[in-house]
Scaffold this motif. Sequence first.
Motif, mmCIF file in Angstrom:
data_model
loop_
_atom_site.group_PDB
_atom_site.id
_atom_site.type_symbol
_atom_site.label_atom_id
_atom_site.label_comp_id
_atom_site.label_asym_id
_atom_site.label_seq_id
_atom_site.Cartn_x
_atom_site.Cartn_y
_atom_site.Cartn_z
ATOM 1 N N TYR A 5 0.829 -1.213 0.000
ATOM 2 C CA TYR A 5 0.000 0.000 0.000
ATOM 3 C C TYR A 5 0.861 1.260 0.000
ATOM 4 O O TYR A 5 0.686 2.141 -0.852
ATOM 5 N N ASP A 6 1.796 1.366 0.943
ATOM 6 C CA ASP A 6 2.615 2.583 1.029
ATOM 7 C C ASP A 6 3.432 2.787 -0.233
ATOM 8 O O ASP A 6 3.575 3.914 -0.732
ATOM 9 N N GLU A 7 3.975 1.683 -0.769
ATOM 10 C CA GLU A 7 4.785 1.776 -1.984
ATOM 11 C C GLU A 7 3.928 2.175 -3.185
ATOM 12 O O GLU A 7 4.348 2.946 -4.054
ATOM 13 N N GLN A 279 -2.183 -1.924 6.373
ATOM 14 C CA GLN A 279 -3.052 -0.760 6.236
ATOM 15 C C GLN A 279 -4.490 -1.058 6.661
ATOM 16 O O GLN A 279 -5.179 -0.204 7.206
#
Length: 357
Positions: A5-7, A279
């Motif tokens: 998710y963050d990437e 997440q």
Amino acid sequence: MVVGYDEAVAALGDSRLSAAATLEAGGLDGGRLSLDMRDALLKSLTNSDPPDHTRLRRLVSRAFTARQVDAMRPWVSRLSDELIDGFAQQSQVDLMAEFAAPLPILVMSELLGVPEADRSQVRTWSRKIISGFGSPDFPVQDATDFVEYLRGLVVQKRSDPDEALISALIRTRDENDALSMDELTSTIFLMIVAGHDTTLSLIGNGVYLLMKEPDRAARLRKEPSLLPAAVEEFLRLESPVPVASFRAATSPFDIGGTRISAGDLLAISLQAANRDDSQFAEPSRFDPARPNGRHIAFGHGIHYCLGAPLGRLEGEVAIGALLKRFPNLRLAVPADELSWSQAPFIHRLDRLPLLLS
């Protein structure tokens, strides 16, 4: 492929990843289209970078406003009811063929001003082209025929304008700068594809999730106020667009501990990011009351889907109408017998047979 998710959020907002470079390399059509045809079909918001993207989004946004979308709820509700009336007396229906597919093309065609007699053919072209993206079998002839049709439609609307969106796009100007013919045709194509295939997938995927566990449908019937939140869960759990449009790196950098070289092609998995357990707690569980609903089914950053409000509206109205009309709605076959489309840029069921009573 970027899956975290963050990437994924970082990649979608990174200016070192170019959407336009992917188009220029022929990544979507396998290099089979001529430059003229490629620009006319694909040189839209999705496949452009700033400053072109900034100008295009500003111009298109002026013609496609939140007020227009808000005003469409009664009309979308009427269309949904009319389609349901067409099969309500049957004992069984393929929801994809008789409801999920026709509703979005009716909505988008009416919004754009596509003549009624042409809508079936437009739908056929759209489905063939999106199924061929990223494939060596990209349908060149269908794409060419569609471009020629759109060019003719723009010429017609210029000479005989109406109050629909194509005419509004033609009229839209920004300091004497208007959309070019290629920008018009590719924008219309994008709206048809984004407004049709993604929304039919949202409707089908959402109903599928409810039918897998009937208690979910029962809860929404009892608490219809939860429907907007449920739509967000449909989008997160079974994202209609599994992978964002490809991006090409314009310079070297690191992402997620991996070195990306200039020229590398990246696929950003929205579907994987939306099930990232760092997440979303219990990411495979359907939870319309989920407090953290920051899914990226509509993308992120400058390429965030302009039609997201309309997609949400159609999903909410259509699924709400089905639940209200058919209190005993259920799958006609076991869930594991359903098959999913193999088109790389769309996540939808081929068929969704339902028992109505």
